[in-house]
Design an enzyme around this catalytic site. Structure first.
Site, mmCIF file in Angstrom:
data_model
loop_
_atom_site.group_PDB
_atom_site.id
_atom_site.type_symbol
_atom_site.label_atom_id
_atom_site.label_comp_id
_atom_site.label_asym_id
_atom_site.label_seq_id
_atom_site.Cartn_x
_atom_site.Cartn_y
_atom_site.Cartn_z
ATOM 1 N N SER A 83 0.803 -1.218 0.000
ATOM 2 C CA SER A 83 0.000 0.000 0.000
ATOM 3 C C SER A 83 0.838 1.271 0.000
ATOM 4 C CB SER A 83 -0.938 -0.002 1.207
ATOM 5 O OG SER A 83 -0.183 -0.124 2.393
ATOM 6 N N HIS B 167 -5.563 -3.612 -2.313
ATOM 7 C CA HIS B 167 -5.265 -2.650 -3.374
ATOM 8 C C HIS B 167 -5.128 -3.318 -4.742
ATOM 9 C CE1 HIS B 167 -4.657 0.706 -0.571
ATOM 10 N NE2 HIS B 167 -4.138 -0.215 0.239
ATOM 11 N N LYS C 45 -12.172 -0.217 -1.358
ATOM 12 C CA LYS C 45 -11.218 0.568 -2.136
ATOM 13 C C LYS C 45 -11.745 0.717 -3.563
ATOM 14 C CE LYS C 45 -7.450 -0.041 1.093
ATOM 15 N NZ LYS C 45 -8.304 -0.200 2.241
#
Ligand code: WAQ
Ligand code: MG
Length: 606
Positions: A402, A430, A460
């Site tokens: 990240s 992610h 996300k």
């Protein structure tokens, strides 16, 4: 209990004509109703989908044969080729010549519902229906009532009962079996001479092709009797040995053993949907405010709603796993999975740059933690090799880191873990919606097999909320029973589950958005390069190195004054002296916006 009073109960379920699950039991009259109910529940909760047809057949049985289980022993094999070679040797040891030719028949068994019945010497096919094969049925483990009805199919327990019955059929001299479940790589050869020999690996993971071959020796006139015995004779197998863990699949065996222990103590748990319209006297909705929004309880009490079940099916299908489980947040998913799978006496191998939620899961677990160098698969392998003495090994890595936007060599990670019998786990927080041509994640990006455990979040790229775990139904069942953050917190709101489900549907419907994101990342990096700033990323996260903590904060402040929000990342999130601006690109950014941001960054960083 008199032998005259037993009933066989068979369940068969299908969806749109396709078989989804099946099971059978032989029980006394007092257990008929509860067994039928459990089998129906099993059909309804099967990972292959909700059936539109469930057939439960109950028949009284008068002619019951009780036989002793075959003895069980294990042959360790490291590859499918080695496993098949050992299977051929075992067939030869059972007195069957032409064993290699028999093994070579395997592709012809793919797709058969039953077994191929072969003359052991001439290799002629003896079964009347060659497409379906011969199905052995009307059999059960004598202790199955005591062991309870497993909600997830227990391969070994069912196979040993079948193999024992088959080896008692007149004229049968041996059997060889390869599972058709993609992730079940253990098979066996059985014969009266040496019993049930498990072969830990007879195929590679992910291979959906299996089958069974029964070998018959005797006169043609005897074949009908053999088939009648296999298909009609009611058999109860006594003294089925417990399974000693074999190193090939022992990480899963150890989960199975824990679940079996919970089951025999009457402590196994499952999520059940709270039926609409039921009178609920068990929720936490003391004032009746929850209607339509709150889930009203833990997933194991009143908190499971149809939306959760639908979302779990959807995310499993999206990632290509057998099953899935939803947590309230991605943080909880990491903490919940790691602390359930690993405990005292176990070891976790963790990348030095893993996310805080992984680190917290490691700490909570009580397991020993070994840190390996960032994305260094050689270091991981060296360290795993010295962890053989632990009960369980779990290796965990972010799929996209990240703070740096880089990715591990996932195919190697998964392969190393398999070889060392370690659970492999990745966090796709992610990666979901970002990696892979259609945003399915890092496995799509590399075109490789799934890790044993894949964690992710809807919060996300998917723009919703909540965490998830994709894994085999065994692992999911284990989490439902052992993951304290799952068990002891209120379920995600059903509306939140519906929103996450809709977001997945949207992503599946517009893969071009993933492509647009990739184009934007490329454009932004090219703009920075024109201004003399070199950056690297494999994802949508673009770190811009500044170094000094004070300078990074000042740069972020100047950008904010110009209406551009980019956060400065400092110690302890990243090591001291490696402060940076962390840019995250979206498909929603316009080219103009990205160009202006690049220019502003160049100004403010200098
Ligand atoms: N009778 C005859 N053949 C069958 C039957 C049956 N009742 N059920 C399945 N088959 C055939 C069919 O062709 C399947 O494709 C094939 O066998 C494999 O069936 O000790 O899971 O149910 O851990 O996938 C071995 C356990 C597990 C090893 C085998 O078989 C161990 C397994 P599956
Ligand atoms: Mg199967």
């Amino acid at each position: 209990m008199s032998e005259k009073s037993l009933y066989s109960i068979k369940m068969r379920a299908s969806s749109h004509g396709a078989h989804t699950s099946g099971a059978e039991k032989i029980v006394p009259p007092s257990a008929v109703a509860s067994t039928a109910a459990r089998l129906a529940a099993r059909a309804l909760s099967h990972p292959k989908g909700t059936p539109d047809f469930i057939n439960i057949k109950v028949e009284s049985q008068h002619d019951i044969m009780r036989i002793r289980s075959l003895d069980v022993s294990t042959v360790e094999t490291a590859s499918a080729d080695e496993g098949r070679a050992r299977a051929a040797e075992l067939l030869a040891a059972a007195g069957v010549g032409r064993a290699d030719e028999i093994m070579a028949l395997f592709p012809q068994t793919y797709g058969m519902r039953g077994a191929m019945l072969l003359d052991a010497d001439t290799l002629e096919r003896l079964e009347p229906d060659r497409e379906r094969g011969v199905r052995a049925t009307y059999m059960d483990d004598a202790e199955s009532a005591a062991k309870g009805t497993a909600s997830a199919k227990n391969h070994y327990a069912e196979a040993i009962v079948l193999a024992t019955k088959v080896q008692h059929a007149p004229g049968i001299v041996a059997e060889v079996c390869v599972s058709d479940d993609p992730d079940y790589v253990t098979g066996y050869v059985a014969s009266r001479r040496f019993g049930y020999r498990r072969i830990t690996r007879v195929k590679e993971p992910g291979d959906p092709n299996g089958g069974r071959i029964f070998l018959y020796r005797g006169p043609r006139e005897g074949v009908a009797d053999t088939i009648r015995f296999l298909e009609r004779q009611c058999v109860i197998v006594e003294g089925v040995p417990a399974l000693a863990p074999a190193s090939g699949e022992s990480r899963f065996d150890s989960l199975r053993a824990d679940l079996d222990a919970a089951r025999s103590a009457g402590l196994s748990r499952a999520c059940r949907v709270t039926p609409a319209g039921a009178s609920v006297l068990s929720s936490n909705d003391y004032l009746g405010f929850a209607e339509g929004f709150g889930s009203t309880g833990s997933r194991l009490t009143t908190g499971t709603h149809l939306e959760h079940v639908a979302l779990e099916r959807h995310v499993a299908a999206f990632k290509g796993s057998e099953a899935a489980l939803v947590y309230s947040t991605g943080y909880m998913a990491n903490v919940g999975v790691i602390s359930a799978i690993a405990g005292r006496g176990d070891v976790i191998l963790s990348d030095e740059l893993n996310h805080a939620s992984i680190i917290d899961g490691c700490r909570l677990s009580g397991a020993d933690v070994v840190i390996y160098r960032h994305c260094d698969m050689d270091d991981l392998e060296r360290k795993l090799a010295s962890c053989r003495a632990y009960r369980r090994r779990l290796a965990v890595t972010d799929a996209v880191f990240s703070m740096d936007g880089d990715i591990p060599d996932l195919p190697r990670f998964v392969e190393i873990c398999r070889r060392h019998d370690a659970f492999s786990m990745t966090d796709e927080a992610h990666a979901t919606g970002v990696m892979g041509a259609k945003g399915h994640g890092l496995c799509e990006h590399f075109g490789c097999a799934l890790p044993d455990i894949l964690v992710g979040t809807f919060s996300k790229a998917l723009g919703a909320e909540g965490g998830f775990v994709c894994a085999s139904s065994l692992v999911v069942e284990y989490l439902v029973n052992k993951s304290r953050p799952f068990i002891f917190s209120t379920a995600m709101s059903p509306r939140q589950a519906a929103a996450a489900d809709a977001a997945l549907t949207r992503l599946e419907g517009e893969p071009q958005t993933v492509e647009a994101l990739r184009r934007n990342v490329g454009l932004f990096i090219a703009e920075l390069a024109k201004l003399g700033i070199e950056v690297r990323t494999s994802s949508a996260i673009v770190p811009i190195a500044v170094g000094d903590e004070g300078r990074a904060v000042a740069a972020a402040e100047r950008l904010r004054e110009r209406g551009i929000v980019i956060h400065a990342i400092r110690y302890p999130t990243v090591p001291r002296g490696s402060a940076r601006l962390r840019v995250a690109i979206s498909a929603g950014h316009t080219a103009d916006e990205l160009r202006r941001a690049a220019e502003a960054i160049a100004d403010c960083v200098r």
